[in-house]
Design an enzyme around this catalytic site. Structure first.
Site, mmCIF file in Angstrom:
data_model
loop_
_atom_site.group_PDB
_atom_site.id
_atom_site.type_symbol
_atom_site.label_atom_id
_atom_site.label_comp_id
_atom_site.label_asym_id
_atom_site.label_seq_id
_atom_site.Cartn_x
_atom_site.Cartn_y
_atom_site.Cartn_z
ATOM 1 C CD GLU A 100 -2.499 -1.324 2.669
ATOM 2 O OE1 GLU A 100 -3.654 -1.727 2.543
ATOM 3 O OE2 GLU A 100 -2.019 -0.966 3.741
ATOM 4 C CB CYS A 113 2.481 7.612 3.330
ATOM 5 S SG CYS A 113 2.910 6.530 4.683
ATOM 6 C CB CYS A 120 6.555 -4.437 10.102
ATOM 7 S SG CYS A 120 7.873 -3.510 10.921
ATOM 8 C CB CYS A 124 5.574 -1.076 17.169
ATOM 9 S SG CYS A 124 7.259 -0.606 16.721
ATOM 10 C CB CYS A 127 2.176 -0.749 14.678
ATOM 11 S SG CYS A 127 2.204 -0.619 12.876
ATOM 12 N N GLY A 169 6.186 -1.525 7.001
ATOM 13 C CA GLY A 169 7.569 -1.970 7.069
ATOM 14 C C GLY A 169 8.486 -1.059 7.872
ATOM 15 C CD GLU A 170 12.597 0.373 10.908
ATOM 16 O OE1 GLU A 170 11.677 0.903 11.539
ATOM 17 O OE2 GLU A 170 13.565 1.029 10.440
ATOM 18 C CB SER A 201 9.599 7.209 9.450
ATOM 19 O OG SER A 201 9.188 6.980 10.782
ATOM 20 C CB SER A 223 8.837 5.828 15.504
ATOM 21 O OG SER A 223 8.448 6.067 14.174
ATOM 22 C CG LEU A 224 11.588 9.363 21.401
ATOM 23 C CD1 LEU A 224 12.971 8.777 21.268
ATOM 24 C CD2 LEU A 224 11.667 10.815 21.885
ATOM 25 C CG ASN A 299 -4.787 6.722 13.471
ATOM 26 O OD1 ASN A 299 -5.636 7.590 13.608
ATOM 27 N ND2 ASN A 299 -3.641 6.932 12.841
ATOM 28 C CB CYS A 342 -0.213 6.518 11.453
ATOM 29 S SG CYS A 342 0.344 8.030 10.765
HETATM 30 N N1 SAH Z 1 8.676 1.462 10.796
HETATM 31 C C1 SAH Z 1 8.810 2.873 10.618
HETATM 32 C C2 SAH Z 1 7.814 3.492 9.667
HETATM 33 C C3 SAH Z 1 6.371 3.014 9.718
HETATM 34 S S1 SAH Z 1 5.320 3.545 11.018
HETATM 35 C C4 SAH Z 1 8.774 3.574 11.952
HETATM 36 O O1 SAH Z 1 8.554 2.918 12.949
HETATM 37 O O2 SAH Z 1 9.015 4.763 11.996
HETATM 38 C C5 SAH Z 1 5.066 5.263 10.761
HETATM 39 C C6 SAH Z 1 4.618 5.969 12.039
HETATM 40 O O3 SAH Z 1 3.316 5.569 12.431
HETATM 41 C C7 SAH Z 1 5.533 5.675 13.224
HETATM 42 O O4 SAH Z 1 5.911 6.864 13.844
HETATM 43 C C8 SAH Z 1 4.655 4.860 14.157
HETATM 44 O O5 SAH Z 1 5.046 5.077 15.493
HETATM 45 C C9 SAH Z 1 3.281 5.379 13.830
HETATM 46 N N2 SAH Z 1 2.178 4.465 14.174
HETATM 47 C C10 SAH Z 1 2.174 3.118 14.149
HETATM 48 N N3 SAH Z 1 0.982 2.644 14.523
HETATM 49 C C11 SAH Z 1 0.204 3.711 14.795
HETATM 50 C C12 SAH Z 1 -1.151 3.868 15.224
HETATM 51 N N4 SAH Z 1 -1.945 2.822 15.416
HETATM 52 N N5 SAH Z 1 -1.617 5.115 15.376
HETATM 53 C C13 SAH Z 1 -0.829 6.189 15.134
HETATM 54 N N6 SAH Z 1 0.436 6.102 14.719
HETATM 55 C C14 SAH Z 1 0.954 4.872 14.567
#
Ligand code: SAH
Length: 376
Positions: A100, A113, A120, A124, A127, A169-170, A201, A223-224, A299, A342
């Site tokens: 996607e 995006c 992935c 996390c 996610c 993905g990462e 990211s 992504s902190l 989200n 996201c």
């Molecule tokens: N793997 C990479 C890029 C993909 S995620 C990364 O971790 O940065 C892109 C962003 O979406 C990240 O900052 C992640 O923390 C955020 N994200 C993941 N799941 C989410 C959710 N359910 N709601 C809001 N943001 C989310």
């Protein structure tokens, strides 16, 4: 030269940098170097999908190219436009997997995006994509083609201005594809995205952050999502390998260019990472290197144990940062009626139960009281 090929042995042209394309044309097809510029322009300015459209290339060369090379690497599958204009584009890979890309239009910019992997491996906890596990890495051409074919599909009305690697993905788990893909996107004779408008990211893979800084001038986002190891170990298991201390030190050493700042993404999870103390710790983190903060309302999705911080509390959190001189934005939640927001990418069919990490003791009661808790 090792060019990437499809299963029929055809070279994936959108997987080559301009330099690699030149080498391949000269060494393998016996062409003159200027051919590379012509073909590059057909690939990225005119964005053709067939060799027959390359009218300034001789018939003989076109025939040879048809045999040995391939232009499009992914196939348009579905398009879903959400009420707010956010558009989810899905693509089919040779493997049959679906990936996607999401177009996020706004007054000032049109951001695409894109995905770097199918699924992935980072797990996390908040996610949705994480619940697919990792199925496959994308190759360079499959990443670049998301940009080229989105441009083609969207037509003249919507000019893409920004690219973010924030889809599935990462990216730094697949650096050998992602880094060259950024170089191709920024090539001035081709797609010509400025280095300030291509952002990768990462969840915080330290060696690849360093490599990225050396090999491309595209921008970095991290992504902190937490300000303590206790919380980050839980919601982002990668923190057990590269804890905050190491990650932040890496960001101090990063080779920032003029006016460059790293974006710190911070998903707001109610009761988990949104206290005043978190805001204060986040302020001190931002003082250590050139940075800006992007707060992302969480989200929700099926089966999650988390809730978003409420809007008023997000604003209060942002206000603490702002009052301390931190550059902070709150991301608008977009496209969620099409599951294009996201952390919502991936089709429900491929889901499984999350691999839950144990929540630290002091969070358990709060999570359980909201709804799902540790129930599964
Ligand atoms: N793997 C990479 C890029 C993909 S995620 C990364 O971790 O940065 C892109 C962003 O979406 C990240 O900052 C992640 O923390 C955020 N994200 C993941 N799941 C989410 C959710 N359910 N709601 C809001 N943001 C989310």
């Amino acid at each position: 030269m090792e060019a990437q090929c499809d299963s029929e042995g055809r070279v994936l042209l959108r997987g080559l940098t301009r330099e690699q394309l030149t080498t391949w044309l000269v060494e393998e097809l016996g062409e003159k170097p200027f051919r590379a510029k012509q073909i590059w322009s057909w690939l990225y300015v005119r964005m053709v999908s067939s060799f027959d459209e390359m009218t300034d290339v001789s018939k003989a060369t076109r025939a040879l190219l048809k045999e040995r090379a391939r232009i499009d690497s992914i196939e348009a599958h579905e398009k879903h436009v959400a009420r707010d204009g956010t558009t989810k584009l899905t693509w089919r890979l040779d493997s049959g997997a679906i990936i996607e890309s999401v177009l996020i239009p706004s007054a000032k910019r049109n951001t695409l995006c894109i995905s770097s992997q199918v699924g992935c491996a980072m797990n996390c906890q908040f996610c949705y994509t994480a619940r697919m596990g990792l199925a496959q890495n994308l190759n360079v051409a499959e990443i670049v083609d998301q940009v080229v074919q989105s441009r083609r599909l969207l037509g003249e009305d919507i000019q893409l201005t920004n690219i973010v690697f924030m889809g599935m993905g990462e990216p730094f788990h697949n650096p050998n594809s992602v880094i060259p893909a950024t170089l191709i996107m920024m090539d001035r004779l081709g797609l010509d995205f400025s280095q300030r408008r291509v952002t990768v990211s990462t969840s915080g893979l330290v060696p690849e952050i360093e490599r990225f800084g050396r090999e491309t001038r595209a921008r970095l986002a991290v992504s902190l999502n937490a300000t303590t190891d206790e919380v980050r170990d839980w919601i982002m298991p990668i923190n057990r390998r590269y804890p905050l201390g190491v990650l932040l030190e890496t960001l101090e050493q990063y080779p920032y260019r003029k006016n460059e700042r790293v974006t710190l993404e911070y998903v707001m999870l109610r009761g988990v990472n949104d206290t005043r103390e978190d805001a204060r710790r986040l302020v001190s983190i931002t003082r250590r290197f050139p940075s800006k903060v992007n707060l992302i309302p969480f989200n929700p999705h099926d089966g999650t144990e988390f809730e978003s911080t409420r809007r008023a509390d997000i604003d209060r959190f942002a206000q603490i940062l702002f009052s301390q001189g931190v550059s902070v934005t709150v991301r608008q939640t977009r496209g969620d009626d099409g599951m294009a927001a996201c952390g919502q990418l991936g089709s429900p069919g491929e889901r499984r139960e999350p691999k839950r990490m144990p929540a630290p003791e002091r969070f358990r009661e709060a999570l359980a009281s909201w709804n799902v808790g540790e129930g599964s």
